[in-house]
Design a protein around this motif. Sequence first.
Motif, short mmCIF file in Angstrom:
data_model
loop_
_atom_site.label_atom_id
_atom_site.label_comp_id
_atom_site.label_asym_id
_atom_site.label_seq_id
_atom_site.Cartn_x
_atom_site.Cartn_y
_atom_site.Cartn_z
N VAL A 175 4.34 5.60 -3.69
CA VAL A 175 5.76 5.64 -4.06
C VAL A 175 6.20 7.07 -4.33
O VAL A 175 7.22 7.54 -3.80
CB VAL A 175 6.01 4.73 -5.29
N LYS B 112 10.41 -4.21 -1.48
CA LYS B 112 11.44 -3.41 -0.82
C LYS B 112 11.04 -3.05 0.60
O LYS B 112 11.80 -3.20 1.54
CB LYS B 112 11.67 -2.15 -1.66
N LEU B 113 9.81 -2.54 0.74
CA LEU B 113 9.42 -2.06 2.06
C LEU B 113 8.70 -3.13 2.87
O LEU B 113 8.87 -3.25 4.06
CB LEU B 113 8.51 -0.83 1.94
N GLY B 114 7.86 -3.91 2.20
CA GLY B 114 7.06 -4.89 2.94
C GLY B 114 7.80 -6.19 3.16
O GLY B 114 7.27 -7.09 3.79
N SER C 82 -0.91 2.87 -5.25
CA SER C 82 0.49 2.47 -5.11
C SER C 82 1.41 3.53 -5.69
O SER C 82 2.44 3.87 -5.10
CB SER C 82 0.75 1.15 -5.84
N ILE D 224 7.27 -1.61 8.32
CA ILE D 224 6.22 -1.90 7.35
C ILE D 224 6.20 -3.39 7.05
O ILE D 224 7.20 -3.97 6.66
CB ILE D 224 6.42 -1.09 6.06
N ASP D 225 5.04 -3.98 7.24
CA ASP D 225 4.86 -5.39 6.93
C ASP D 225 4.07 -5.51 5.64
O ASP D 225 3.47 -4.55 5.18
CB ASP D 225 4.05 -6.06 8.04
N LEU D 226 4.02 -6.70 5.14
CA LEU D 226 3.17 -6.97 3.99
C LEU D 226 1.71 -6.69 4.37
O LEU D 226 0.91 -6.25 3.54
CB LEU D 226 3.34 -8.43 3.56
N TYR E 1 7.44 -2.52 -5.83
CA TYR E 1 8.44 -1.81 -5.04
C TYR E 1 8.02 -1.77 -3.58
O TYR E 1 8.80 -2.09 -2.68
CB TYR E 1 8.60 -0.39 -5.59
N LEU E 2 6.74 -1.40 -3.36
CA LEU E 2 6.25 -1.30 -1.99
C LEU E 2 6.33 -2.64 -1.28
O LEU E 2 6.84 -2.75 -0.17
CB LEU E 2 4.81 -0.80 -1.97
N SER E 3 5.83 -3.69 -1.95
CA SER E 3 5.73 -4.95 -1.21
C SER E 3 7.07 -5.66 -1.07
O SER E 3 7.32 -6.31 -0.06
CB SER E 3 4.69 -5.88 -1.84
N CYS F 212 5.10 0.08 -9.03
CA CYS F 212 4.99 0.75 -7.72
C CYS F 212 4.57 -0.25 -6.65
O CYS F 212 5.11 -0.27 -5.54
CB CYS F 212 3.96 1.88 -7.79
N LEU F 213 3.60 -1.08 -7.00
CA LEU F 213 3.09 -2.06 -6.04
C LEU F 213 4.20 -3.03 -5.66
O LEU F 213 4.40 -3.35 -4.48
CB LEU F 213 1.92 -2.81 -6.68
N ILE G 211 0.70 -3.19 3.64
CA ILE G 211 0.50 -2.93 2.22
C ILE G 211 -0.82 -3.54 1.75
O ILE G 211 -1.60 -2.92 1.03
CB ILE G 211 1.70 -3.45 1.42
N ILE H 36 1.98 -1.53 -11.43
CA ILE H 36 2.47 -2.79 -10.88
C ILE H 36 3.90 -2.62 -10.37
O ILE H 36 4.27 -3.17 -9.33
CB ILE H 36 2.34 -3.92 -11.91
N LEU I 291 -3.80 0.45 -8.20
CA LEU I 291 -2.57 0.79 -8.92
C LEU I 291 -2.24 2.26 -8.72
O LEU I 291 -1.09 2.64 -8.48
CB LEU I 291 -2.73 0.47 -10.41
#
Lengths: 150, 260, 274
Positions: free
Chosen positions: B167, A27-29, B163, B196-198, A23-25, A20-21, B201, A18, B160
Amino acid sequence: MKRFDLELAVGIFFLIGIACLAYLSIKLGRMEVIGYKGYAVYAKFSNVGGLKKGASVEIGGVEVGRVKDIKLDPEDYTAVVTFLLNPEVKLPEDSIAAVKTKGLIGEKYVSITPGASERAIQPGGRIRETQPPFDLSDAIGRLIYGSPGK
Amino acid sequence: MLDSAILGIRWIGKTVLFPVRILGRVGLFLATAIFWTFVPPLKVERLIRQINFIGAKSVTIVALTGAFTGMVLTLESYYALERFGADALLGPAVALSMIRELGPVISAFMITARAGSALTAEIGIMRITEQIDALEMMGLNPFRYLIVPNLLAGIISFPLLASLFNVVGIYGGYVVGVKLLGVSSGTFFGEMPQYIDLTEILHGLYKSTTFGLVVTWICCYFGYTTGYGAEGVSKATTRAVVASCVLILVCDYVITSLLF
Amino acid sequence: MIQVIDLHSTLGKQKVLDGVTLKVETGEVLALIGKSGVGKSVLLKHVVALMKGEKGKVLIDGEDITTAKGRKLEELRSRIGFLFQGGALFDSLTLFDNIAFPLREKTKMDEQKIREKVLYELEQVGLKGMEHKFPAELSGGMRKRAALARCMVTAPEIMLFDEPTTGLDPITAHSINDLIKRTHERVCFTGIVVSHEIPDIFFLVDKVAMLHEGKIVAFGTPLEIMRSSHPVVRQFITGGRREMEDVFEPIIEKLEEEFRAKGKCTQEKKDEKV
């Protein structure tokens, strides 16, 4: 004891996954967890080619807001771009909004050059002065074919 | 003459019916499993065990493959982008390919190889040693006890792990790009949010969730319907892994074309 | 009471059961004998509806299990214990958890009571103190014992044994047969035993049925089977060796003795239970 270890392992796995997820959404998304707060102003452009929702709005290279919405005005066929601006930033009435490109082929963003007026634009108000983006292919075309007058 | 013609037509019918029958069985298997997912009680303890098996125990291998995928991707992209002087796009290029494509797909391959094969073998052995029959004799539904926890664990674990893969991969790329190739750290990370958009992801998440379902479904099916003896189990395991990998790529294409 | 009526079944393209009719009275144990691959285990699986035939009925106390579904099937099966060939213990659970499994999943018994029951059953099969071992750590004979304990823990009225002594050495095999006999004396179940142990098995059972080419070719008490003149039966129980005939007399004598004593015992036990 054995069961405890199992639960611990699964718990750690969940936390890692979670994290990692998230962070991705976030910070990046650019997922807006709390929602971007700010006041809205709009501007009319003759051309916004390539500008997207969520693009940044900058003054002197510092991000002060985001593009909230892009629409076409059905009456005069201009693009109406709505910005959400940081409430701490007050824009003078005669500021100029321009669509610009980061680098040669980078992302489009909006750059605002503040004016000198004493009066600030109110929330919901309009930035009157705009500049369309510099069109690279247009410029190359002109360079190659020359202006018709020559 | 007529006889051999009829024989020929019969042969065509047979060859057509065979895959249809298999597909029907595989589909029915999933339908049964989904039915039992919604019939309480859910076997939470089995579910936790399977998440541990499919998810938690795959963390190391997924992180390791993720790091190397990110590293090699950065290296390759750098050589390609440098020719156009576009090395500012290195970060976004790596992150985008990881999140949309490589993360879900390669992590799914790794989990299939590690956990999917073991799943088929385990259920297959339970079948041939009559443990599944024993469950039924106790009046306990094998789908509830064996299949449903696996399917759910797959659906939970795959996104999970993907993701985590992303990372670790992006940071692997960072090490190669910034420390080895000399791209500035600000450029590598700074440009990413612009591209990068939502949606990207979410796109990756849809993929890995689907893969989680497909892999556990196929692996459970082959285990559950395993043939006789040790040979049956080994055949089932091979088939499950091959079918899972092919289906991952097929689903990947279908989802990508649907989401574009 | 178990009744099998005109059961037909096909595996792949081969007709395995071709009109089997069989009856096991309450409290009786039947030995099902026949050559390997003749379909004895298949017949046993039909009795609990783990396999389905294309025709015929299987009545458990008068209720047809072949057409039963859902709750009804569950209820019928809950009265039946099935000892599988390899024991079919769950590899991932300890012996204790294996035996407690049906109780935990199907009853609302509290953990203390379950513990008592499991330890009692383990003691009955001679596996006291082994409850923390995993099935992989046990020998074949011990696994069979543990599996029997797992069946007995739910107190089934009917017990089916699928080759309980196959793959075991003669001494262990004998001890398993002995265990089945003692368990029968203890709880007096109705049973079917698939076995090749001739003549050992005859001392254990009340009736014998021989399956040959999809049909029951001989049915009777062990004594009747020993004295049978049916050529197929004759060949089977002698193993095709002529010299075996010579040792028949003492066995028959012993059987007579045993049978007289046992027949009464079963009846009385059953009455006590009721």
